[in-house]
Design an enzyme around this catalytic site. Structure first.
Site, PDB file in Angstrom:
ATOM      1  N   HIS A  55     -40.995  -8.808  26.718  1.00 48.32           N
ATOM      2  CA  HIS A  55     -42.079  -8.460  25.799  1.00 48.32           C
ATOM      3  C   HIS A  55     -41.370  -8.000  24.533  1.00 48.32           C
ATOM      4  CE1 HIS A  55     -45.527  -6.573  23.901  1.00 48.32           C
ATOM      5  NE2 HIS A  55     -44.808  -5.469  23.766  1.00 48.32           N
ATOM      6  N   CYS A  86     -46.765 -12.575  23.042  1.00 48.68           N
ATOM      7  CA  CYS A  86     -46.147 -11.573  22.164  1.00 48.68           C
ATOM      8  C   CYS A  86     -44.906 -12.124  21.463  1.00 48.68           C
ATOM      9  CB  CYS A  86     -45.790 -10.320  22.960  1.00 48.68           C
ATOM     10  SG  CYS A  86     -44.641 -10.622  24.324  1.00 48.68           S
TER      11      CYS A  86
END
Length: 168
Positions: A39, A109
């Site tokens: 992430h 993301c």
């Protein structure tokens, strides 16, 4: 380049969502080594910006439930003002990066941070991060898991949604 222009540092915060488990389990499950399930977020103007299942969010650096990042990469500097950047994020949040456009493999993301990094610095994020989905999907187990994984929307708690909560 204007010598008087204000320059802002741009960083990439990298988090391993698997907390190290991908490194040990991936050879067994996928037949190949993955160092993490990444992430990422962009840190600029004193805030951390990221994209997830609720749209574009921001928080103080390291301010989500994920805590401090596993790695920080210096992406360089930008002369883009905070005002222009916020207008840019606003337009992304109303179009390409609305929460309902989130897809774990194709539009996540890392897609967001890669686009924003290029907007701010002209440089992409490291390819080992953007290549992760195709690495997983190139395995038989990745193909089996795809329908389940496609339904997952990751949005680390602790951020403030930037105009993205409304789905037009």
């Amino acid at each position: 380049m204007d010598k008087n222009a204000t320059r802002y540092s741009v960083q990439l915060y990298i988090y391993d969502l698997s907390r190290g488990m991908a490194r040990s389990l991936s050879p067994i499950m996928l037949g190949k080594q993955l160092d993490g399930i990444w992430h990422t977020a962009i840190v600029v103007y004193g805030d951390e910006f990221f994209f997830g299942g609720v749209g574009i969010s921001s928080c103080s650096p390291g301010g989500t439930m994920l805590g401090p990042p596993d790695t920080v990469v210096e992406l360089g500097e930008t002369e883009v003002s905070e005002e222009i950047f916020m207008d840019y994020l606003s337009s992304l949040g109303e179009s390409t990066y609305r929460g309902d456009r989130y897809r774990l493999f194709e539009h996540n993301c890392n897609t967001f941070t890669n686009e924003v990094a290029q907007f701010l610095t002209g440089r992409p994020i490291p390819s080992y991060i953007t290549d992760l989905p195709s690495e997983v999907l190139s395995t038989p187990f990745g193909q089996i898991l795809r329908p389940i994984l496609d339904s997952i929307h990751i949005a680390p708690p602790g951020g403030n949604v930037i105009n993205g909560a409304r789905n037009n």
